[in-house]
Design a protein around this motif. Sequence first.
Motif, PDB file in Angstrom:
ATOM      1  N   ALA A   1       0.853  -1.194   0.000  1.00  0.00           N
ATOM      2  CA  ALA A   1       0.000   0.000   0.000  1.00  0.00           C
ATOM      3  C   ALA A   1       0.882   1.235   0.000  1.00  0.00           C
ATOM      4  CB  ALA A   1      -0.925   0.008   1.222  1.00  0.00           C
ATOM      5  N   LEU A   2       0.542   2.192  -0.834  1.00  0.00           N
ATOM      6  CA  LEU A   2       1.193   3.505  -0.847  1.00  0.00           C
ATOM      7  C   LEU A   2       0.099   4.555  -0.873  1.00  0.00           C
ATOM      8  CD1 LEU A   2       3.390   5.645  -1.180  1.00  0.00           C
ATOM      9  CD2 LEU A   2       3.479   5.073  -3.619  1.00  0.00           C
ATOM     10  N   ALA A   3      -0.003   5.331   0.190  1.00  0.00           N
ATOM     11  CA  ALA A   3      -1.074   6.321   0.322  1.00  0.00           C
ATOM     12  C   ALA A   3      -0.503   7.729   0.265  1.00  0.00           C
ATOM     13  CB  ALA A   3      -1.831   6.113   1.625  1.00  0.00           C
ATOM     14  N   GLU A   4      -1.180   8.587  -0.486  1.00  0.00           N
ATOM     15  CA  GLU A   4      -0.864  10.014  -0.551  1.00  0.00           C
ATOM     16  C   GLU A   4      -2.080  10.799  -0.054  1.00  0.00           C
ATOM     17  OE1 GLU A   4       1.849  11.319  -4.088  1.00  0.00           O
ATOM     18  OE2 GLU A   4       0.253  10.063  -4.902  1.00  0.00           O
ATOM     19  N   TYR A   5      -1.804  12.011   0.439  1.00  0.00           N
ATOM     20  CA  TYR A   5      -2.892  12.867   0.910  1.00  0.00           C
ATOM     21  C   TYR A   5      -2.719  14.258   0.327  1.00  0.00           C
ATOM     22  CZ  TYR A   5      -5.866  15.623   4.023  1.00  0.00           C
ATOM     23  OH  TYR A   5      -6.807  16.481   4.522  1.00  0.00           O
ATOM     24  N   GLU A   6      -3.831  14.825  -0.174  1.00  0.00           N
ATOM     25  CA  GLU A   6      -3.832  16.180  -0.722  1.00  0.00           C
ATOM     26  C   GLU A   6      -4.661  17.065   0.204  1.00  0.00           C
ATOM     27  OE1 GLU A   6      -6.261  17.493  -4.252  1.00  0.00           O
ATOM     28  OE2 GLU A   6      -4.274  17.397  -5.206  1.00  0.00           O
TER      29      GLU A   6
END
Length: 778
Positions: free
Chosen positions: A207-212
Amino acid sequence: MKFGIGQPLRRYEDLRLLTGKGRYTDDIAVPGMAFAAVLRSPVAHATMARLDAGAARRMPGVLLVLTGAEVAADGLGDLPCVHPLTSRDGKPRHDTPRPLLAIGKVRHVGQPVAFIVAETLHQARDAAEAIEVEYDELPAVVDSRAALAPGAPQLFEHIAGNLVFDWDNDVTDATATDAAFARAKRVTTLEIVNNRVVANSMEPRNALAEYEPASDRSTLYTTTQGPHLVRDPIAEAILKIGKDKLRVITPNVGGGFGMKAFVYPEQALAVWASRKLRRPVKWQADRSEGFLSDNQGRDQITRAELAMDQAGRFLGLRVTTLANLGAYLSPLGPFIPTRSSDLVSGLYTTPAIHINVKGVCTNTVPVCAYRGAGRPEAAYLMERLVDAAARDMGMTPDAIRRVNFIPASAMPYTSATRLVFDSGEFEQVMDLALKAADWAGFAPRRARSERAGKLRGIGMATYTERCGGGFPETASIEFKDGHIELVMGNIEYGTGLITAYKQVVADRLGVDPDRIEVIMGDTDRTPPGLTGGSRALPVAGSALYEASAEVIEKGRALAAHLLEAAPADVQFEDATFLVPGTDLKLDLFDLAQASRDPAKLPAGMRPGLDITKHRVPPAATFPNGCHIVEIEIDPDTGVVTIDRYTIVDDFGRTINPIMLEGQVHGGVAQGIGQALIEHTVYDAASGQLVTGSFMDYAMPRADDLPSFSFATHNVPCKANPLGVKGAGEAGAIGAPPAVINAIVDALHAKTGLRHIDMPATPHRVWEALQQRPPAGGN
């Protein structure tokens, strides 16, 4: 057509992957990315008296440490089980609340206890080791029979006796079945174990999560079999942020086998941590974590009884199964042993069947879908039972099947478990397999083996599975500048779907596959869907087929308008609309361009040739076949060698013969692995996973497998316009019973043995050979 349906195209996917140009989740790196590690329970069953993460939080590079306390404080939801079930007492099945991180208690080795995020992976792992957890160990139970015994350790206070459900198949008839047994001339009884296995896909989970922050929106890159099946529970049930706040992207996937179909704690944890830190967070499992945390497969114990008349005709079947569900219900955990149990009817006319399934929780990793998801378990049970019945009746394996097959003339046929077969020639498929395997010439081969000091056996298994039904799939054909995009809800993870979808559309529209691109794996761009259950071509492929027809019909109307011809006079050939006998014609892509101009459209026509087709399958499909296996056993070592393997399958229609055979070969390899080699073993006292690496868990290698003789006898299916029946799981369904039937055939004359459980390892076979045949017995 050169590139159309039925042609042996090489997979378009392969060149990019084999030359290192694939893009898997672990290949993705984004600026500012932090790394996560998971602290997992080292014990199978314990209350957590104390957890102190203070030292870990103070370590260099550590950004965040999440525990069950933070899960509770933030009000996060549990991982959901999506399948409802009603026990025979009318009450709903129990729930097994499963938080993202353990709260107060752990119930299996490998359960996530803490999620640590740091600047580097080594820092995260070092911090995980610094977390102090005091476990007050409790007795553990790993076997379903032991879990139901009086005094067994209890996993949940609200689940008495560890019994999650006690379910009767609601379409079967206990009264009619009892009556069938009352008038039977012979009853064959068999108890079998369907051994637990680990999926072991080439690519571990990640899993690779990004947040904007500006949009308060997260993006999760992760390996799945359908990104919507991960997005929706994370966004709605677990983090409760709403689906519009989470985008899930699945790049290339290195195998799944059902194990990657549903959500896992680590995917939600990565998103949660990323939102807290406002920076990307990456987690990548290693192989050891996979053994401890990937949903596992099979693990059922079944007692089956078959009632017959004096001619060997089946009168009734009674099935009682204990299903080991693991410590928690996986998303599809209750479905697999219950709603797939109706396939125990096999290809036979058994008029009365009753099925009871008890779901049991144990201190083991949860069980979920694994290539076949209940259908291999049903086929293994029935085909072992049929072989035992043949021996009890003094009949040959082919003779007892011939007496009981559903005849082709009976189609459509409704089984006692309410399966509706629309097509199939089961006896003819078996006869073709018998001929290809030279079943009649087996005796001389057995004699040659005996002269060499070896035992030789031959076994067959017929099978069917239900696939291509259930929930819908959506497919879109979108015209771009000079090419077509197919927007699909499925995921390609080694099955060749991209090539197959290109072939379907190329066949219908006459477009070179090089001008067709397949778009998958992005919840912002692609519709909901699932690659699993052998359903991609029967459902999504059929949606493409129907969408192509709509493109042609809309294009015909527009072409007639632009060419000033009657629609009935316009034909479509090789991506061109034309009027025969004239020079009037329009290329499909030129027409698509013209269709965007409202001034060129007839009254009432919407701009564009793009078509989206939402297909709700009207019925399931039933692929079927016959596997025949010939083995040799070295009596000094117990080693089983597969000498011959013959397969004849009915898949309705072949889209790509190379890929079809490859799918069957892969499934057979997995089936042989389960039958001979693979076995997930837990220590009965401690609950520790004994087979926690490839040092202890054996996987089939090339030299364990024979060459395969493969052929098809396709009878087109009537449930979809392509006529296909699904093929992805077939090999894994037919192989285990065929292999074990052959082994029992070899052992029976020497030992009187009627059954040997999987896996038939050399040690287990050697032990069986030390038995003496019962006096005067079968």
